[in-house]
Enzyme design. Sequence first.
Site, PDB file in Angstrom:
ATOM      1  NE  ARG A 137      -4.296  -1.500   1.913  1.00  0.00           N
ATOM      2  CZ  ARG A 137      -5.239  -1.745   2.808  1.00  0.00           C
ATOM      3  NH1 ARG A 137      -5.035  -1.473   4.081  1.00  0.00           N
ATOM      4  NH2 ARG A 137      -6.399  -2.243   2.442  1.00  0.00           N
TER       5      ARG A 137
ATOM      6  CE  LYS B 284     -17.841 -13.850  10.884  1.00  0.00           C
ATOM      7  NZ  LYS B 284     -18.169 -12.617  11.578  1.00  0.00           N
TER       8      LYS B 284
ATOM      9  N   GLY C 113      -7.932  -8.579   1.856  1.00  0.00           N
ATOM     10  CA  GLY C 113      -6.679  -8.683   2.601  1.00  0.00           C
ATOM     11  C   GLY C 113      -6.025 -10.044   2.478  1.00  0.00           C
TER      12      GLY C 113
ATOM     13  N   GLY D 193     -12.701  -4.384   1.527  1.00  0.00           N
ATOM     14  CA  GLY D 193     -14.089  -3.977   1.752  1.00  0.00           C
ATOM     15  C   GLY D 193     -14.543  -2.970   0.716  1.00  0.00           C
TER      16      GLY D 193
HETATM   17  P1  ADP Z   1     -10.407 -11.555   2.366  1.00  0.00           P
HETATM   18  O1  ADP Z   1      -9.558 -10.917   3.439  1.00  0.00           O
HETATM   19  O2  ADP Z   1      -9.606 -11.999   1.202  1.00  0.00           O
HETATM   20  O3  ADP Z   1     -11.596 -10.711   2.002  1.00  0.00           O
HETATM   21  P2  ADP Z   1     -11.847 -13.075   4.346  1.00  0.00           P
HETATM   22  O4  ADP Z   1     -11.384 -12.091   5.355  1.00  0.00           O
HETATM   23  O5  ADP Z   1     -13.303 -13.143   4.061  1.00  0.00           O
HETATM   24  O6  ADP Z   1     -11.029 -12.902   2.986  1.00  0.00           O
HETATM   25  O7  ADP Z   1     -11.440 -14.554   4.817  1.00  0.00           O
HETATM   26  C1  ADP Z   1     -10.120 -14.972   4.896  1.00  0.00           C
HETATM   27  C2  ADP Z   1      -9.994 -16.124   5.842  1.00  0.00           C
HETATM   28  O8  ADP Z   1     -10.906 -17.150   5.546  1.00  0.00           O
HETATM   29  C3  ADP Z   1      -8.628 -16.772   5.766  1.00  0.00           C
HETATM   30  O9  ADP Z   1      -7.895 -16.390   6.889  1.00  0.00           O
HETATM   31  C4  ADP Z   1      -8.924 -18.269   5.723  1.00  0.00           C
HETATM   32  O10 ADP Z   1      -8.161 -19.007   6.640  1.00  0.00           O
HETATM   33  C5  ADP Z   1     -10.376 -18.340   6.060  1.00  0.00           C
HETATM   34  N1  ADP Z   1     -11.049 -19.501   5.480  1.00  0.00           N
HETATM   35  C6  ADP Z   1     -11.118 -19.833   4.175  1.00  0.00           C
HETATM   36  N2  ADP Z   1     -11.767 -20.997   4.011  1.00  0.00           N
HETATM   37  C7  ADP Z   1     -12.127 -21.416   5.232  1.00  0.00           C
HETATM   38  C8  ADP Z   1     -12.813 -22.581   5.724  1.00  0.00           C
HETATM   39  N3  ADP Z   1     -13.263 -23.517   4.901  1.00  0.00           N
HETATM   40  N4  ADP Z   1     -12.990 -22.691   7.058  1.00  0.00           N
HETATM   41  C9  ADP Z   1     -12.532 -21.736   7.887  1.00  0.00           C
HETATM   42  N5  ADP Z   1     -11.875 -20.616   7.496  1.00  0.00           N
HETATM   43  C10 ADP Z   1     -11.675 -20.464   6.176  1.00  0.00           C
HETATM   44 MG    MG Z   2      -9.954 -10.562   5.539  1.00  0.00          MG
END
Ligand code: ADP
Ligand code: MG
Length: 403
Positions: free
Chosen positions: A37, A201, A354, A377
Amino acid sequence: MIRIATVAELDPRDVTVFYRVDYNVPMEDGQVSDATRIEETISTLQYLRERDCRVVIGAHMGRPKGERNEKYSLRPVCEHLSKLLNTAVYWAEDCIGEDVIAWVKELPPTGVMMLENLRFHAGEEKNDPEFAKELRKLGDFYVNDAFGASHRAHASIVGVAELFERDQRAGGFLMMRELEFLQKVTNVSERPFVALLGGAKIAGKIEPLEALVKLADSVLVGGGMANTFLAAQGNSLGASLVDSDSLAVAERILSATERATVHLPSDLVVGDDVKNPSKVRTVDVGDEIAGDEMAADIGPKTLESYSAIVSEAKTIFWNGPMGVFETEQFSAGTRGIAKAVSHAAQAISIVGGGESVEAVKASGFSDRISHISTGGGASLEFISGAKLPGIEVLRKSSDGAGD
Ligand code: ADP
Ligand code: MG
């Protein structure tokens, strides 16, 4: 099409610029652990300095909740920036007040000053007009490159911007790049458009998902998000992460007949623990999953079919890892998808989020991704069709802003 005033059109010369950036970077042991960043703002900083501008940088770090907290100090970021620019970056202990105003006045042309965390003042997150007025005193022009914070109506993003005349406020080069690429997703012209969604989620990603099923040709679901969809279809998933509040929404999305085909995993990697698993196995969806097992990655069959769909894509948007990629045993799905996305040579590929960005970097394929968004986000909200307050305030009246 959203068009905003650009710093190049503003053509600032020999003036002081209040430059809002998103330096909310990951830290380890008091040091910047990923400087992406910061690096992404160098082009705007150099552009301003080449024009003899003085630059006053405003940023936030973490959630100090309106109070000074050394843990969230931007001082290490200031030091890192200084190294990247190969010049002294002056440090301001605070972001408003008489002292800060005096230090800004002393800046030589091309001088750069970094302000302490804006969120040490409660007025920042409240978009407090008095706080915005104080920030307004620190520059003649306003430039925003904090795309990752532009979905927040905070004082340094909206309140202060409104206090500059239209021809004194603009987006920087990073902001322009984010808009250019994200609009390739929202105004998709190259099809097939394949969207991949994963992560922990569903909640928080529902609106983007609903927008993507209208825009994309295929939506490939993985990670914890896929668990929730599979549970909504009646599969029992043992101890897997399932967002039980989102089951109804998942069902609705699956039964809707929008443009996109929604794909779910056909096999999963399950283990007895997501961090230190002692037992790991691959199961087909529909096979029995024990009560203490959790689905933590997409399986090899799913990876193969998802990769095939990705390889045909002309536009790709990816948010959220396909599994718990931080654990070696559950990283193959995310790593495989990173490879597939980066090898889709004819496609425009955009990755945001992230952990998704972290996963793509760890895969070693990040150079082959067309655009890595600095805002997780914010990029999701943008794709959902939400109006981002920090972008709205920079829009040109000629682009139909306010429609
Ligand atoms: P991003 O930061 O890319 O938007 P999120 O914050 O929504 O993604 O989610 C990232 C996290 O989701 C990772 O740390 C990963 O470990 C977790 N994750 C992915 N698949 C699963 C799963 N099947 N069960 C539990 N956690 C998961
Ligand atoms: Mg995240």
